[in-house]
Write a protein that holds these residues in place. Structure first.
Motif, mmCIF file in Angstrom:
data_model
loop_
_atom_site.group_PDB
_atom_site.id
_atom_site.type_symbol
_atom_site.label_atom_id
_atom_site.label_comp_id
_atom_site.label_asym_id
_atom_site.label_seq_id
_atom_site.Cartn_x
_atom_site.Cartn_y
_atom_site.Cartn_z
ATOM 1 N N GLY A 157 37.841 79.672 11.043
ATOM 2 C CA GLY A 157 37.390 80.958 11.554
ATOM 3 C C GLY A 157 37.440 81.066 13.063
ATOM 4 O O GLY A 157 38.513 81.143 13.664
ATOM 5 N N SER A 158 36.273 81.082 13.687
ATOM 6 C CA SER A 158 36.194 81.309 15.121
ATOM 7 C C SER A 158 36.912 80.229 15.924
ATOM 8 O O SER A 158 36.843 79.038 15.594
ATOM 9 N N VAL A 159 37.577 80.642 16.991
ATOM 10 C CA VAL A 159 38.252 79.697 17.891
ATOM 11 C C VAL A 159 37.419 79.443 19.153
ATOM 12 O O VAL A 159 37.864 78.753 20.063
ATOM 13 N N LYS A 160 36.209 79.996 19.191
ATOM 14 C CA LYS A 160 35.396 79.904 20.398
ATOM 15 C C LYS A 160 34.979 78.475 20.740
ATOM 16 O O LYS A 160 34.650 78.188 21.889
ATOM 17 N N GLN A 161 34.982 77.601 19.745
ATOM 18 C CA GLN A 161 34.522 76.233 19.988
ATOM 19 C C GLN A 161 35.564 75.368 20.686
ATOM 20 O O GLN A 161 35.212 74.319 21.234
ATOM 21 N N HIS A 162 36.840 75.784 20.681
ATOM 22 C CA HIS A 162 37.838 74.915 21.321
ATOM 23 C C HIS A 162 38.810 75.657 22.234
ATOM 24 O O HIS A 162 39.445 75.036 23.088
ATOM 25 N N VAL A 163 38.943 76.960 22.108
ATOM 26 C CA VAL A 163 39.842 77.725 22.976
ATOM 27 C C VAL A 163 39.071 78.199 24.204
ATOM 28 O O VAL A 163 38.052 78.876 24.084
ATOM 29 N N THR A 164 39.558 77.840 25.381
ATOM 30 C CA THR A 164 38.907 78.197 26.643
ATOM 31 C C THR A 164 39.744 79.248 27.379
ATOM 32 O O THR A 164 40.895 79.506 27.016
ATOM 33 N N PRO A 165 39.196 79.861 28.437
ATOM 34 C CA PRO A 165 39.982 80.831 29.213
ATOM 35 C C PRO A 165 41.294 80.274 29.735
ATOM 36 O O PRO A 165 42.255 81.028 29.947
ATOM 37 N N ALA A 166 41.358 78.959 29.932
ATOM 38 C CA ALA A 166 42.597 78.352 30.421
ATOM 39 C C ALA A 166 43.755 78.589 29.452
ATOM 40 O O ALA A 166 44.921 78.671 29.873
ATOM 41 N N VAL A 167 43.472 78.682 28.169
ATOM 42 C CA VAL A 167 44.515 78.928 27.166
ATOM 43 C C VAL A 167 45.131 80.305 27.379
ATOM 44 O O VAL A 167 46.363 80.458 27.384
ATOM 45 N N GLU B 170 45.024 82.074 30.131
ATOM 46 C CA GLU B 170 45.659 82.125 31.453
ATOM 47 C C GLU B 170 47.083 81.582 31.411
ATOM 48 O O GLU B 170 47.937 82.016 32.186
ATOM 49 N N ARG B 171 47.325 80.648 30.516
ATOM 50 C CA ARG B 171 48.675 80.087 30.415
ATOM 51 C C ARG B 171 49.549 80.878 29.453
ATOM 52 O O ARG B 171 50.721 80.531 29.236
ATOM 53 N N GLY B 172 49.024 81.927 28.859
ATOM 54 C CA GLY B 172 49.834 82.758 27.969
ATOM 55 C C GLY B 172 50.106 82.140 26.622
ATOM 56 O O GLY B 172 51.079 82.518 25.946
ATOM 57 N N ILE B 173 49.270 81.220 26.198
ATOM 58 C CA ILE B 173 49.450 80.567 24.895
ATOM 59 C C ILE B 173 48.961 81.497 23.791
ATOM 60 O O ILE B 173 47.873 82.058 23.876
ATOM 61 N N ALA B 174 49.770 81.663 22.750
ATOM 62 C CA ALA B 174 49.398 82.517 21.618
ATOM 63 C C ALA B 174 48.407 81.786 20.723
ATOM 64 O O ALA B 174 48.518 80.573 20.515
ATOM 65 N N VAL B 175 47.454 82.527 20.186
ATOM 66 C CA VAL B 175 46.414 81.928 19.345
ATOM 67 C C VAL B 175 46.308 82.719 18.045
ATOM 68 O O VAL B 175 46.333 83.955 18.046
ATOM 69 N N SER B 176 46.198 82.003 16.944
ATOM 70 C CA SER B 176 46.008 82.621 15.638
ATOM 71 C C SER B 176 44.808 81.969 14.958
ATOM 72 O O SER B 176 44.496 80.803 15.205
ATOM 73 N N SER B 177 44.149 82.734 14.095
ATOM 74 C CA SER B 177 42.983 82.216 13.385
ATOM 75 C C SER B 177 43.023 82.652 11.929
ATOM 76 O O SER B 177 43.506 83.736 11.598
ATOM 77 N N ALA B 178 42.464 81.803 11.064
ATOM 78 C CA ALA B 178 42.344 82.142 9.642
ATOM 79 C C ALA B 178 40.973 82.744 9.354
ATOM 80 O O ALA B 178 40.464 82.645 8.229
ATOM 81 N N ALA B 179 40.389 83.398 10.349
ATOM 82 C CA ALA B 179 39.059 83.999 10.181
ATOM 83 C C ALA B 179 39.043 85.010 9.040
ATOM 84 O O ALA B 179 38.048 85.144 8.324
ATOM 85 N N ALA B 180 40.138 85.747 8.881
ATOM 86 C CA ALA B 180 40.184 86.741 7.809
ATOM 87 C C ALA B 180 40.125 86.077 6.440
ATOM 88 O O ALA B 180 39.536 86.630 5.498
ATOM 89 N N LEU C 166 40.185 72.665 24.368
ATOM 90 C CA LEU C 166 41.452 72.922 25.054
ATOM 91 C C LEU C 166 41.156 73.465 26.451
ATOM 92 O O LEU C 166 41.319 74.656 26.733
ATOM 93 N N ASP C 167 40.711 72.569 27.312
ATOM 94 C CA ASP C 167 40.415 72.961 28.689
ATOM 95 C C ASP C 167 41.617 72.659 29.572
ATOM 96 O O ASP C 167 42.698 72.284 29.086
ATOM 97 N N GLU C 168 41.475 72.825 30.870
ATOM 98 C CA GLU C 168 42.604 72.619 31.785
ATOM 99 C C GLU C 168 43.128 71.195 31.724
ATOM 100 O O GLU C 168 44.343 70.968 31.822
ATOM 101 N N ASP C 169 42.241 70.214 31.585
ATOM 102 C CA ASP C 169 42.686 68.823 31.498
ATOM 103 C C ASP C 169 43.549 68.602 30.266
ATOM 104 O O ASP C 169 44.621 67.980 30.336
ATOM 105 N N ALA C 170 43.103 69.138 29.121
ATOM 106 C CA ALA C 170 43.875 68.983 27.883
ATOM 107 C C ALA C 170 45.221 69.686 27.988
ATOM 108 O O ALA C 170 46.252 69.138 27.593
ATOM 109 N N LEU C 171 45.204 70.903 28.526
ATOM 110 C CA LEU C 171 46.452 71.659 28.640
ATOM 111 C C LEU C 171 47.426 70.991 29.606
ATOM 112 O O LEU C 171 48.648 71.128 29.451
ATOM 113 N N GLY C 172 46.906 70.266 30.575
ATOM 114 C CA GLY C 172 47.780 69.528 31.482
ATOM 115 C C GLY C 172 48.559 68.448 30.764
ATOM 116 O O GLY C 172 49.633 68.034 31.221
#
Length: 325
Positions: free
Chosen positions: A75-85, A87-97, A56-62
């Motif tokens: 679990g971890s969202v590090k593989q697909h969530v980038t700082p651009a997410v 920056e746009r104020g998008i909420a993120v949830s994970s089933a890591a627990a 989910l980089d800037e191109d995808a978010l566009g």
């Protein structure tokens, strides 16, 4: 998500609740935002993701102008969530627990088996195919008043600590973010890393994969493990210097339960496959089989909360990611 996990979730009926709480087609899979239906992406408000999700980089978010939330059924969202997410104020949830639960259960079993020398005894019984003197063999072993060192009060680490409470074990903790009061509430004794490693009959790693934790278990730290101690790693392979670990294991003075390695798959001929004091498993501690359904249900619960205007119960933010896996 990836095609394989998508098929698995569909086959397990893990996604059958999703259309009840959202306008969703569970048979629709997006593996590349550039090739997906642009009209569909343009009106997408929530992404339901899993392993193998495209970046989910800037191109995808566009291509996702209406996107408000990302719900990750893993679990971890590090593989697909980038700082651009963020920056746009998008909420993120994970089933890591949810994913932490089977990892902690695997770890508990490994701790109890390690102190009882179950695998070593099974190998000997299979080899000799005859009874042997149990009392001499088990001298000094068992699960009474043994010391367990936990490295990292992560979700998994905390769950392991909780699962250990009914047993007659002394639990030590190393975590630079946990103070004395919190450690007391957890029921553990906080100590520096070197002391936790030196005093543990079993030392279990639950720290996150960060630049500062890479190969934290180097030759010097591994050498501090007591003779006969067991090292358990269900976190990330990069936290341990594999070459140094193999060298220490070759001496026969320590044992290891290794579910994650660096690289992810040890090369053919690696001593980890054959050393008798090693239990090597192919990253099976996390959610597999029907445990995937639990993660999916946690994620659908989050979509339902979003649909009713409630905050996520398992929201993830950029600050948390700087200290977690």
């Amino acid at each position: 998500m990836g095609a394989r996990i998508h098929r698995t979730l569909l086959a397990a009926s893990a996604l059958e609740r999703l259309p009840r709480v959202a306008d969703a087609d569970t048979g629709l899979l997006v593996t590349d935002y550039r090739s997906a239906d642009p009209e569909l992406l343009a009106r997408t408000e929530v992404l339901f993701t899993h392993w193998g999700s495209p970046l989910l980089d800037e191109d995808a978010l566009g291509r996702l102008p209406a996107l408000k939330a990302v719900v990750h059924a893993a679990g971890s969202v590090k593989q697909h969530v980038t700082p651009a997410v963020w920056e746009r104020g998008i909420a993120v949830s994970s089933a890591a627990a949810a994913n932490a639960l089977p990892v902690a259960e695997f770890t508990l079993a490994a701790i109890l088996f390690a102190n009882k020398r179950v695998l070593e005894s099974a190998r000997r019984y299979r080899r000799e195919q005859a009874a042997y003197e149990l009392l001499p063999h088990f001298a000094g072993h068992g699960n009474y008043r043994r010391t367990v060192g936990i490295v990292g009060a992560s979700r998994v680490g905390r769950r392991v600590i909780e699962l250990l409470r009914p047993f007659d074990l002394d639990v030590l903790l190393y975590d630079p973010y946990v103070g004395p009061d919190e450690a007391a509430a957890l029921g553990v004794r906080p100590l520096p890393l070197a002391e936790v490693v030196a005093h543990g009959d079993v030392v279990s790693i639950h720290a996150p994969e960060l630049p500062g934790t890479r190969r934290m278990f180097d030759a010097a730290l591994l050498a501090r493990l007591a003779d006969g101690a067991t090292l358990i790693n269900t976190a990330r392979g990069s936290l341990v210097d594999t070459g140094a670990l193999v060298a220490e294991l070759r001496t026969g003075r320590i044992h290891a339960v290794i579910d994650v390695t660096d690289p992810d798959e040890p090369p053919a001929g690696s001593a980890l496959y054959t050393l008798p004091n090693v239990l090597l498993t192919p990253h099976i501690a996390g959610s597999l089989g029907n445990e995937l359904t639990r993660m999916a249900h946690w994620a659908v619960d989050e979509v339902e909360r979003y649909a009713h205007g409630h905050p996520f119960a398992h929201g993830v933010g950029p600050q948390e990611l700087s200290r977690s896996a």
